[in-house]
Design an enzyme around this catalytic site. Structure first.
Site, PDB file in Angstrom:
ATOM      1  N   PRO A 119      11.632  95.309  41.558  1.00  0.00           N
ATOM      2  CA  PRO A 119      10.286  95.297  41.336  1.00  0.00           C
ATOM      3  C   PRO A 119       9.990  94.077  40.661  1.00  0.00           C
ATOM      4  O   PRO A 119      10.505  93.343  40.385  1.00  0.00           O
ATOM      5  CB  PRO A 119      10.368  96.294  39.943  1.00  0.00           C
ATOM      6  N   ALA A 147       9.107  92.359  36.546  1.00  0.00           N
ATOM      7  CA  ALA A 147       9.718  93.239  35.800  1.00  0.00           C
ATOM      8  C   ALA A 147      10.923  92.644  34.862  1.00  0.00           C
ATOM      9  O   ALA A 147      11.716  93.169  34.259  1.00  0.00           O
ATOM     10  CB  ALA A 147      10.156  94.497  36.479  1.00  0.00           C
ATOM     11  N   GLY A 148      11.170  91.491  35.049  1.00  0.00           N
ATOM     12  CA  GLY A 148      12.279  90.958  34.489  1.00  0.00           C
ATOM     13  C   GLY A 148      13.497  90.973  34.937  1.00  0.00           C
ATOM     14  O   GLY A 148      14.715  90.954  34.472  1.00  0.00           O
ATOM     15  N   GLY A 158      14.343  89.490  37.902  1.00  0.00           N
ATOM     16  CA  GLY A 158      14.809  88.314  38.883  1.00  0.00           C
ATOM     17  C   GLY A 158      14.263  88.443  40.436  1.00  0.00           C
ATOM     18  O   GLY A 158      14.941  87.906  41.254  1.00  0.00           O
ATOM     19  N   SER A 159      13.233  88.899  40.511  1.00  0.00           N
ATOM     20  CA  SER A 159      12.693  89.226  41.952  1.00  0.00           C
ATOM     21  C   SER A 159      12.417  87.695  42.466  1.00  0.00           C
ATOM     22  O   SER A 159      12.598  87.484  43.519  1.00  0.00           O
ATOM     23  CB  SER A 159      11.378  90.300  42.063  1.00  0.00           C
ATOM     24  N   SER A 160      11.837  87.007  41.475  1.00  0.00           N
ATOM     25  CA  SER A 160      11.383  85.792  42.055  1.00  0.00           C
ATOM     26  C   SER A 160      12.594  84.701  42.385  1.00  0.00           C
ATOM     27  O   SER A 160      12.569  84.033  43.483  1.00  0.00           O
ATOM     28  CB  SER A 160      10.601  84.970  40.987  1.00  0.00           C
ATOM     29  N   ALA A 161      13.476  84.917  41.569  1.00  0.00           N
ATOM     30  CA  ALA A 161      14.888  84.211  41.913  1.00  0.00           C
ATOM     31  C   ALA A 161      15.550  84.587  43.155  1.00  0.00           C
ATOM     32  O   ALA A 161      16.000  83.880  44.172  1.00  0.00           O
ATOM     33  CB  ALA A 161      15.962  84.307  40.659  1.00  0.00           C
ATOM     34  N   ALA A 162      15.475  86.011  43.467  1.00  0.00           N
ATOM     35  CA  ALA A 162      16.199  86.540  44.557  1.00  0.00           C
ATOM     36  C   ALA A 162      15.351  85.966  45.786  1.00  0.00           C
ATOM     37  O   ALA A 162      16.073  85.878  46.687  1.00  0.00           O
ATOM     38  CB  ALA A 162      16.136  88.210  44.478  1.00  0.00           C
ATOM     39  N   ASP A 167      18.975  82.854  36.255  1.00  0.00           N
ATOM     40  CA  ASP A 167      18.409  83.712  37.345  1.00  0.00           C
ATOM     41  C   ASP A 167      18.978  83.349  38.740  1.00  0.00           C
ATOM     42  O   ASP A 167      19.611  84.222  39.332  1.00  0.00           O
ATOM     43  CB  ASP A 167      16.830  83.855  37.474  1.00  0.00           C
TER      44      ASP A 167
HETATM   45  O1  PMV Z   1      11.951  87.731  33.531  1.00  0.00           O
HETATM   46  P1  PMV Z   1      12.632  86.938  34.353  1.00  0.00           P
HETATM   47  O2  PMV Z   1      13.605  87.511  35.348  1.00  0.00           O
HETATM   48  O3  PMV Z   1      11.643  85.844  34.958  1.00  0.00           O
HETATM   49  O4  PMV Z   1      13.663  85.996  33.681  1.00  0.00           O
HETATM   50  C1  PMV Z   1      13.213  84.947  32.757  1.00  0.00           C
HETATM   51  C2  PMV Z   1      14.534  84.717  32.056  1.00  0.00           C
HETATM   52  C3  PMV Z   1      14.054  83.431  30.811  1.00  0.00           C
HETATM   53  O5  PMV Z   1      15.153  83.019  30.131  1.00  0.00           O
HETATM   54  C4  PMV Z   1      13.171  83.948  30.081  1.00  0.00           C
HETATM   55  C5  PMV Z   1      13.540  82.384  31.560  1.00  0.00           C
HETATM   56  C6  PMV Z   1      14.590  81.262  32.358  1.00  0.00           C
HETATM   57  O6  PMV Z   1      14.195  80.592  33.353  1.00  0.00           O
HETATM   58  O7  PMV Z   1      15.747  81.325  32.048  1.00  0.00           O
END
Ligand code: PMV
Length: 309
Positions: A80, A83-84, A86-90, A131
């Protein structure tokens, strides 16, 4: 067609504080993003122009990944977004890996991890490598201030230095509760920076989160679930203090805790998702849904980025 897939992640301890160089612990989860790439008449993503704002990460990854000719990207994601998880990292990691596969290159994982971090940093304005490195490596990743057992690679930016380590995550389940409230990471990271610049209490909270992450990683390795749970709850309180909470997140954490060792928000916050560590996943999922969230169970994914030439 060259393809790459990369997992999403959940941060167990240390989000936000890790941006300041504090320790943090994340695990890859069994939800993945796949990116396919081939030469095309013009550069598009899922048939749409890459210039669209929703493709910021793909666009930045294509630029840093050295894509010069027109390319057709196809992206499928089970993670998703906003939603926290890591979709953008993936999507960043899988895009960079697919582009290298197109050129028949096999870069070492730390090269991909550093490039992916630079992409996130550029798009978000400020970031940590948690991430992106977790998405590259899979399994569990612990960031420490110095090099220790299980060292993978280090990432630097200005005066900040992160030492990334492999951690074996035990085979356990986590319940995720999504608020459905989307929140962009960049502005939340900027808000915490502003608070930390002005307040010694904010800086103390950030340092305490770092200590929690180290103790949490140790407790998790020893299977001391009660202690892991207590540390999750304290980490959640400190994130609220830093201003990245949300009323619905708090309600989901509160109802989940009735049948959990502990629960906390995960990722950037401001909405997004929470996680609960529990032996009673069904009850916790039900409680979260009754409170207005969307609940599901995830498992650790030992597999990081994967490439199919
Ligand atoms: O919510 P996400 O998946 O973008 O995670 C962010 C994690 C943070 O610590 C808030 C930012 C980061 O780059 O580490």
């Amino acid at each position: 067609m060259p393809a790459a897939s990369a997992p999403g992640k959940l941060i167990l301890f240390g989000e936000h504080a890790v941006v300041f160089g504090e320790p943090a612990l994340a695990m890859a989860v069994d939800l993945r993003t796949e990116v396919y790439v081939r030469p095309g008449p013009e550069t598009t993503v899922n048939g749409l122009p890459i210039a669209s704002p929703r493709f910021r990460y793909v666009r930045a990854a294509a630029k840093r990944g050295g894509a010069s000719d027109p390319l057709t990207f196809e992206i499928r994601s089970m993670i998703p977004s906003a939603a926290g998880m890591g979709s953008s990292a993936a999507v960043t990691v899988a895009t960079l890996a697919a582009l290298r596969a197109l050129r028949r290159e096999e870069p070492p994982p730390e090269t991909l991890a550093r490039l992916a971090f630079e992409v996130e940093h550029e798009v978000q304005g400020r970031a940590s490598p948690i991430d992106t490195s977790t998405s590259v490596h899979g399994n569990g990743v612990l960031i420490r201030r110095e090099r220790g057992d299980g060292f993978l690679w280090q990432v630097e930016r200005g005066d900040r230095k992160w030492f990334l380590h492999h951690v074996d995550v035990p085979a356990f389940r986590l319940v995720v509760g999504e608020t459905g409230v989307g929140a962009a990471t960049g502005p939340l990271v900027a808000k915490v920076k502003q608070f930390a610049d002005q307040s010694a209490d904010a800086r103390a909270a950030i340092e305490e989160i770092g200590r929690i992450a180290l103790e949490g990683a140790e407790a998790l390795g020893l299977g001391r679930w009660e202690r892991v749970g207590e540390l999750m709850v304290r980490n959640h309180e400190l994130l609220n203090f830093l201003g990245v909470g949300h009323p619905l997140l708090d309600r989901l954490v509160r109802v989940a805790r009735r049948w959990s060792y502990g629960a906390k928000l995960t990722g950037a916050g401001g909405g997004g998702s929470m996680i609960a560590l529990t032996d009673e996943a069904d009850r916790v999922c039900q409680a979260i849904e009754q409170e207005g969230g969307r609940a599901f169970v995830v498992h650790p994914d030992p597999q990081g980025v994967e490439v199919r030439p």
